[in-house]
Design a protein around this motif. Structure first.
Motif, PDB file in Angstrom:
ATOM      1  N   GLY A 156       0.805  -1.226   0.000  1.00 19.57           N
ATOM      2  CA  GLY A 156       0.000   0.000   0.000  1.00 19.57           C
ATOM      3  C   GLY A 156       0.835   1.272   0.000  1.00 19.57           C
ATOM      4  O   GLY A 156       0.501   2.244  -0.664  1.00 19.57           O
ATOM      5  N   LYS A 157       1.964   1.250   0.725  1.00 17.91           N
ATOM      6  CA  LYS A 157       2.762   2.484   0.809  1.00 17.91           C
ATOM      7  C   LYS A 157       3.394   2.808  -0.548  1.00 17.91           C
ATOM      8  O   LYS A 157       3.537   3.976  -0.913  1.00 17.91           O
ATOM      9  CB  LYS A 157       3.810   2.381   1.919  1.00 17.91           C
ATOM     10  N   TYR A 158       3.759   1.765  -1.306  1.00 16.92           N
ATOM     11  CA  TYR A 158       4.313   2.010  -2.642  1.00 16.92           C
ATOM     12  C   TYR A 158       3.230   2.547  -3.581  1.00 16.92           C
ATOM     13  O   TYR A 158       3.483   3.413  -4.409  1.00 16.92           O
ATOM     14  CB  TYR A 158       4.900   0.717  -3.220  1.00 16.92           C
ATOM     15  N   PHE A 159       2.015   2.011  -3.429  1.00 11.03           N
ATOM     16  CA  PHE A 159       0.925   2.466  -4.297  1.00 11.03           C
ATOM     17  C   PHE A 159       0.530   3.909  -3.968  1.00 11.03           C
ATOM     18  O   PHE A 159       0.170   4.684  -4.858  1.00 11.03           O
ATOM     19  CB  PHE A 159      -0.272   1.528  -4.184  1.00 11.03           C
ATOM     20  N   SER A 160       0.607   4.267  -2.672  1.00 11.70           N
ATOM     21  CA  SER A 160       0.317   5.658  -2.294  1.00 11.70           C
ATOM     22  C   SER A 160       1.338   6.586  -2.944  1.00 11.70           C
ATOM     23  O   SER A 160       0.995   7.656  -3.446  1.00 11.70           O
ATOM     24  CB  SER A 160       0.389   5.829  -0.780  1.00 11.70           C
ATOM     25  N   GLU A 161       2.595   6.132  -2.928  1.00  8.91           N
ATOM     26  CA  GLU A 161       3.646   6.943  -3.543  1.00  8.91           C
ATOM     27  C   GLU A 161       3.412   7.068  -5.053  1.00  8.91           C
ATOM     28  O   GLU A 161       3.556   8.154  -5.626  1.00  8.91           O
ATOM     29  CB  GLU A 161       5.005   6.301  -3.273  1.00  8.91           C
ATOM     30  N   ALA A 162       3.016   5.951  -5.668  1.00 16.24           N
ATOM     31  CA  ALA A 162       2.736   5.979  -7.116  1.00 16.24           C
ATOM     32  C   ALA A 162       1.585   6.948  -7.410  1.00 16.24           C
ATOM     33  O   ALA A 162       1.657   7.727  -8.366  1.00 16.24           O
ATOM     34  CB  ALA A 162       2.382   4.573  -7.606  1.00 16.24           C
ATOM     35  N   ASP A 163       0.560   6.921  -6.575  1.00 18.21           N
ATOM     36  CA  ASP A 163      -0.579   7.821  -6.769  1.00 18.21           C
ATOM     37  C   ASP A 163      -0.147   9.279  -6.654  1.00 18.21           C
ATOM     38  O   ASP A 163      -0.624  10.145  -7.385  1.00 18.21           O
ATOM     39  CB  ASP A 163      -1.681   7.520  -5.742  1.00 18.21           C
ATOM     40  N   ARG A 164       0.769   9.521  -5.721  1.00 20.76           N
ATOM     41  CA  ARG A 164       1.280  10.880  -5.535  1.00 20.76           C
ATOM     42  C   ARG A 164       1.991  11.358  -6.807  1.00 20.76           C
ATOM     43  O   ARG A 164       1.792  12.484  -7.262  1.00 20.76           O
ATOM     44  CB  ARG A 164       2.246  10.875  -4.351  1.00 20.76           C
ATOM     45  N   TYR A 165       2.796  10.465  -7.422  1.00 23.57           N
ATOM     46  CA  TYR A 165       3.501  10.837  -8.656  1.00 23.57           C
ATOM     47  C   TYR A 165       2.522  11.003  -9.822  1.00 23.57           C
ATOM     48  O   TYR A 165       2.694  11.885 -10.667  1.00 23.57           O
ATOM     49  CB  TYR A 165       4.567   9.791  -8.992  1.00 23.57           C
TER      50      TYR A 165
END
Lengths: 230, 231
Positions: A156-165
């Protein structure tokens, strides 16, 4: 007469040339800014893809670790079940006064001891339920605790980061639309011979500045609002 | 002669300004289409990612669930077999006792007691016997309700499968949108080419090029609207 006319048109022509030069410089600046923003958006998208890939790898790792732990748990449970059944038979034989039963009990006791070593489910009372069964969930938690690195894998934390980008990329590309509108007005100002070109140039310049402010705001928002994955 | 040239030059000037305005408009539309395409691609990427993660979770749930089901049904089958074994020993002991062979009957009785102890122990080892939803009805059946157990086991898996299919469908839809916007951008690029050509051609054909370019812009706008509203 002719000399007067020339004198009056020269300053106007000079003003027009200066405006044309200024607008040309602005058009170049807008083009450069658009290219820069598209470059930043491409970098953000690339980072989003990287984060998504890492998130998917994390998801696979997490599920593989979970499946391995469940597999270990259930072969342990199978041995513990065998141990429990032999123990039940042994308890019956031990109450028997028959010589044959004693001999059989001795043999079974060896088997029971051997099986007990395979898993703490057989020996550790904390894994027992009140009705004599096994607390498999408790044992699974402990098995997962043996590999904290895999237990803590959180896609989830990687996906949150991806969403931010992704958000950063979309905000930046929105600014490119603003730049295109600015370019629209600036180019019209460059080719229009009327006095309206001043208004068009001013509109184009202001829209460009608005777009630039938007880019800076978007970058600041993405930096400040989202903490990077540690 | 001078007047005609002046009028002619004026017409040329207006045409150029008009086409330049159209080119600029197409530039803005192109930027907007690129933004829409990026948005659709991002949504497709997110939906694809979610779908893949759900598929991985589904595989994990299937794997873990199958292992657990194998354990529970294994215990159940062993227990039911032992129940039949117990009944067989008791019957044999009874037969021997009726025929006056008491020593042999006692041996079978002892064996039956051991199996009974195993049955009692096994009864606590699987949810198929400890959980009221699946445990066999006393005096009615030896077998636990395996169907109910399997149904409950499949429920979260079916949920994951449905979610994964929804996400995959969403990814397809956003992918279709992204493709449509790419096509719209291509049409806009074609119109730009025609507008540019119309500026460099001195003959009356330039009007035709500009007209076809304008038609393409209208088609691109219609296609974009249709993609946004109907897909």
């Amino acid at each position: 007469m002719v000399q007067d006319s020339e004198r009056s048109t020269r300053p106007q022509a000079g003003k027009g040339t200066r405006l044309a030069t200024l607008v040309a410089i602005l058009i170049a600046a807008v083009s450069m800014a658009s290219a820069g923003v598209v470059w930043r958006a491409a970098i953000a998208e690339s980072r989003a893809t990287t984060s998504e890939r890492e998130g998917m790898i994390a998801a696979v790792k997490r599920e593989a670790a979970m499946a391995a732990d469940v597999s270990t748990l259930l072969w342990e449970a199978r041995y513990a079940a065998d141990h429990a059944l032999y123990l039940a038979r042994l308890s019956v034989l031990e109450g028997d006064e028959d010589v044959g039963a004693d001999a059989e009990a001795e043999g079974l006791a060896v088997i029971v001891d051997s099986l007990a070593g395979f898993t703490p489910l057989s020996t550790d009372e904390s894994y027992r339920t009140s009705d004599g069964g096994f607390d498999l969930d408790a044992r699974l938690d402990d098995l997962r605790g043996l590999n904290p690195d895999l237990q803590d894998v959180e896609p989830g934390k990687y996906f949150s980061e991806a969403d931010r980008y992704h958000l950063e990329s979309r905000l930046l590309l929105s600014a490119v639309v603003v730049f295109a509108i600015s370019l629209f007005f600036l180019t019209l100002a460059e080719i229009t011979p009327h006095r309206a070109r001043y208004v068009l140039a001013a509109a184009g310049g202001l829209i460009f500045l608005g777009g630039l402010a938007g880019v800076i705001a978007a970058e600041l928002y993405c930096v400040l609002a989202f903490a990077p994955v540690g | 002669m001078d007047k005609a040239t002046s009028i002619g030059n004026g017409r040329i000037g207006r045409f150029h300004i008009g086409v330049t305005g159209l080119i600029l408009l197409v530039t803005v539309l192109g930027a907007g289409t690129a933004l829409l395409q990026t948005h659709a691609s991002v949504r497709e990427s997110q939906a694809t990612r979610d779908s893949v993660v759900t598929a991985v979770e589904l595989m994990g749930a299937l794997d873990s669930g199958a292992l657990r089901a194998a354990y529970d049904t294994g215990i159940a089958v062993d227990t039911v077999t032992k129940m039949m074994e117990y009944a067989t020993y008791r019957l044999a002991a009874l037969e021997l006792e009726q025929n006056g062979r008491n020593d042999e009957a006692a041996l079978y009785e002892r064996r039956a007691e051991q199996v009974e102890a195993e049955i009692i122990a096994a009864g606590a080892l699987s949810v198929l016997f400890t959980d009221d939803r699946y445990a066999p009805e006393p005096e009615a059946s030896l077998m636990p309700d395996i169907d109910a157990y399997m149904e409950d086991w499949r429920e979260p898996i079916d949920g994951l499968l449905a979610r994964q299919q929804e996400q995959a469908q969403a990814a397809d839809q956003w992918g279709d949108r992204a493709d449509a916007y790419t096509s719209v951008a291509t049409v806009l690029a074609l119109s730009l080419f025609l507008f540019g050509l119309s500026l460099s051609i001195p003959s009356r054909m330039r009007t035709l090029f500009a007209a076809v370019g304008s038609l393409l812009v209208c088609a691109a706008l219609g296609w974009t609207a249709w993609t946004i509203l109907l897909t």
